[in-house]
Design a protein around this motif. Sequence first.
Motif, PDB file in Angstrom:
ATOM      1  N   LYS A 193       0.836  -1.222   0.000  1.00 49.88           N
ATOM      2  CA  LYS A 193       0.000   0.000   0.000  1.00 49.88           C
ATOM      3  C   LYS A 193       0.870   1.272   0.000  1.00 49.88           C
ATOM      4  CE  LYS A 193      -4.234  -1.847   2.023  1.00 49.88           C
ATOM      5  NZ  LYS A 193      -3.900  -3.248   1.733  1.00 49.88           N
ATOM      6  N   VAL A 194       1.877   1.215  -0.835  1.00 51.38           N
ATOM      7  CA  VAL A 194       2.796   2.347  -1.010  1.00 51.38           C
ATOM      8  C   VAL A 194       2.549   2.932  -2.395  1.00 51.38           C
ATOM      9  CG1 VAL A 194       5.251   2.836  -1.442  1.00 51.38           C
ATOM     10  CG2 VAL A 194       4.574   1.555   0.596  1.00 51.38           C
ATOM     11  N   LEU A 195       2.471   4.258  -2.484  1.00 52.61           N
ATOM     12  CA  LEU A 195       2.208   4.873  -3.787  1.00 52.61           C
ATOM     13  C   LEU A 195       3.439   4.769  -4.683  1.00 52.61           C
ATOM     14  CD1 LEU A 195       0.433   8.236  -2.800  1.00 52.61           C
ATOM     15  CD2 LEU A 195      -0.631   6.045  -3.451  1.00 52.61           C
ATOM     16  N   MET A 196       3.236   4.269  -5.886  1.00 55.71           N
ATOM     17  CA  MET A 196       4.318   4.311  -6.872  1.00 55.71           C
ATOM     18  C   MET A 196       4.161   5.618  -7.664  1.00 55.71           C
ATOM     19  SD  MET A 196       5.214   1.745  -9.996  1.00 55.71           S
ATOM     20  CE  MET A 196       6.638   2.026 -11.047  1.00 55.71           C
ATOM     21  N   ILE A 197       5.141   6.481  -7.518  1.00 56.44           N
ATOM     22  CA  ILE A 197       5.094   7.783  -8.206  1.00 56.44           C
ATOM     23  C   ILE A 197       6.142   7.765  -9.310  1.00 56.44           C
ATOM     24  CG2 ILE A 197       5.357  10.283  -7.945  1.00 56.44           C
ATOM     25  CD1 ILE A 197       4.676   9.921  -4.958  1.00 56.44           C
ATOM     26  N   ALA A 198       5.705   7.850 -10.560  1.00 54.98           N
ATOM     27  CA  ALA A 198       6.663   7.838 -11.675  1.00 54.98           C
ATOM     28  C   ALA A 198       6.927   9.269 -12.128  1.00 54.98           C
ATOM     29  CB  ALA A 198       6.131   7.002 -12.825  1.00 54.98           C
ATOM     30  N   ASP A 199       8.177   9.669 -12.043  1.00 52.62           N
ATOM     31  CA  ASP A 199       8.590  10.985 -12.521  1.00 52.62           C
ATOM     32  C   ASP A 199       8.996  10.832 -13.984  1.00 52.62           C
ATOM     33  OD1 ASP A 199       9.871  13.286 -13.221  1.00 52.62           O
ATOM     34  OD2 ASP A 199      11.076  13.442 -11.410  1.00 52.62           O
ATOM     35  N   GLU A 200       8.031  11.121 -14.862  1.00 52.85           N
ATOM     36  CA  GLU A 200       8.292  11.016 -16.315  1.00 52.85           C
ATOM     37  C   GLU A 200       8.416  12.411 -16.925  1.00 52.85           C
ATOM     38  OE1 GLU A 200       7.893   8.184 -18.785  1.00 52.85           O
ATOM     39  OE2 GLU A 200       6.869   6.627 -17.615  1.00 52.85           O
ATOM     40  N   ILE A 201       8.874  13.335 -16.099  1.00 48.30           N
ATOM     41  CA  ILE A 201       9.003  14.715 -16.576  1.00 48.30           C
ATOM     42  C   ILE A 201       9.990  14.784 -17.740  1.00 48.30           C
ATOM     43  CG2 ILE A 201       9.885  16.988 -15.850  1.00 48.30           C
ATOM     44  CD1 ILE A 201       8.520  16.225 -13.049  1.00 48.30           C
ATOM     45  N   GLN A 202      11.028  13.975 -17.671  1.00 48.86           N
ATOM     46  CA  GLN A 202      12.001  13.937 -18.779  1.00 48.86           C
ATOM     47  C   GLN A 202      11.757  12.750 -19.725  1.00 48.86           C
ATOM     48  OE1 GLN A 202      16.837  14.010 -19.483  1.00 48.86           O
ATOM     49  NE2 GLN A 202      16.012  14.807 -17.613  1.00 48.86           N
ATOM     50  N   GLU A 206       4.300  -1.891 -19.375  1.00 48.27           N
ATOM     51  CA  GLU A 206       2.860  -1.736 -19.150  1.00 48.27           C
ATOM     52  C   GLU A 206       2.545  -1.564 -17.669  1.00 48.27           C
ATOM     53  OE1 GLU A 206       0.781  -4.758 -21.286  1.00 48.27           O
ATOM     54  OE2 GLU A 206       1.654  -4.115 -23.199  1.00 48.27           O
ATOM     55  N   VAL A 207       3.338  -0.733 -17.042  1.00 43.97           N
ATOM     56  CA  VAL A 207       3.163  -0.447 -15.618  1.00 43.97           C
ATOM     57  C   VAL A 207       2.400   0.865 -15.477  1.00 43.97           C
ATOM     58  CG1 VAL A 207       4.498   0.450 -13.672  1.00 43.97           C
ATOM     59  CG2 VAL A 207       5.129  -1.728 -14.714  1.00 43.97           C
ATOM     60  N   LYS A 208       1.388   0.854 -14.592  1.00 47.36           N
ATOM     61  CA  LYS A 208       0.650   2.096 -14.357  1.00 47.36           C
ATOM     62  C   LYS A 208       0.938   2.595 -12.941  1.00 47.36           C
ATOM     63  CE  LYS A 208      -3.858   4.216 -14.305  1.00 47.36           C
ATOM     64  NZ  LYS A 208      -5.271   3.996 -14.097  1.00 47.36           N
ATOM     65  N   PRO A 209       1.673   3.702 -12.821  1.00 50.43           N
ATOM     66  CA  PRO A 209       1.964   4.229 -11.487  1.00 50.43           C
ATOM     67  C   PRO A 209       0.712   4.822 -10.838  1.00 50.43           C
ATOM     68  CG  PRO A 209       2.986   5.572 -13.209  1.00 50.43           C
ATOM     69  CD  PRO A 209       2.267   4.478 -13.908  1.00 50.43           C
ATOM     70  N   ASP A 210       0.747   4.971  -9.500  1.00 49.90           N
ATOM     71  CA  ASP A 210      -0.397   5.604  -8.822  1.00 49.90           C
ATOM     72  C   ASP A 210      -0.439   7.093  -9.121  1.00 49.90           C
ATOM     73  OD1 ASP A 210      -1.358   3.286  -7.234  1.00 49.90           O
ATOM     74  OD2 ASP A 210       0.705   3.381  -6.493  1.00 49.90           O
TER      75      ASP A 210
END
Length: 399
Positions: free
Chosen positions: A219-228, A244-248
């Motif tokens: 129950k940990v948020l996966m945060i993807a930084d796709e800014i770059q 095919e991973v969907k971050p929270d």
Amino acid sequence: MNNLSQLAEDQYCSLNYEHLPITITKGKGIYLFDDRDSRYFDFLSGYSVVNQGHCHPRLIEVAIQQLQKLTLCSRSFYNDQLGLFSEYICNLLGYDRVLPMNTGAEATETAIKLARKYAYEIKNVPSGQAKIVVMHNNFMGRTMGSISGSTDYYSYHNFGPLLPGFVSIPFNDVFAVKNLLQDPTVCAIIIEPIQGEAGVFVPDEGYLTRVRQLCTEAKVLMIADEIQSGMGRSGKFLACDYEEVKPDLLLLGKAITGGVTALSVVLGSDGIISLLQPGMHGSTYGGNPLTCAIALEAIKVIIEEKLAENAFKVGEIFRDEMAKTLNGKIKAIRGRGLLNAIAFDESIDTTHICHQLMHNGILAKPTRNNAVRFTPPLIINPEQMASAMEIIYNVLATK
Ligand SMILES: Cc1ncc(COP(=O)(O)O)c(C=O)c1O
């Protein structure tokens, strides 16, 4: 006139950037032009911002139309662009809500705030104890929150006291993630699916999938930084798409407006994004109609002109060809799509290489870990890439 500007910048402007000695006056497509009208391949793209190419006609047209109608009115009122942009990007990427800010660092800050709210209001972490996991060599921007999770000395040195609550682990290490997620006070993990500023590091296949699974279990948020890495740069619309991973929470910025105005966004579920209610967060410029109109068009350009597909194809050509330059001094060619770096032996001065490239018609900049990053606009075609590679090849051949 422009050399006067260069002198004035040196005298009056802050010193927090190391320049190549060149004054840019014009940009068109994959090229930049200096004050003598010399043309250069732009292999920096404003740090992966102008994915659509400089002054893309569709973006300029939309900008002009919107500039003549309404530029900003505050989110205290509805405007006739933000909703359309929000609906489009949420449907495109499969999220319930989007929170608009301006810079990448602000998106990161927003994600940190959301993660902490989530910790206390959903995960029941005891007050003040929330922890966020970050990766060694990350880059999240220059705000206090962003640098507090940084492992780069120059980014955090003498800016303390830093924000507490960050734990840093090696990138691409599943066991480190697994160990830390056993701590019930960990609420989120922030991860660049491809580390850009670090020198372009692509994780092993399966890493993102495992991180996703472990986050879900804990129950940990996966945060993807796709800014770059996002907006087609990696050869897919998102670098997370490779697995095919969907971050929270998904953070986007930079190329979301193709370099015309500033916009960054945090995308997530209703349950998470709605943790921020009136009075808790905001931004004067965030979600302004000018930037929303441009962003909508900028995303459509990436999709309709198949820029991710082109980045995938031309990126492979780049890495295959450049691999031929590998020798004792040129250690690695890393990347995906058109987010690439060439890493050098410590004896090589990467700033000097960038000066030589500039004198031969290519603009690029060093990045961390003694690498030079090569990130042209995604509209570059194979023939143009072949011409650019010949220049790079010749410069590197002297090393
Ligand atoms: C992965 C990543 N996150 C955040 C940022 C910060 O973005 P900005 O410079 O727009 O604040 C950057 C900028 O390079 C980045 O590469």
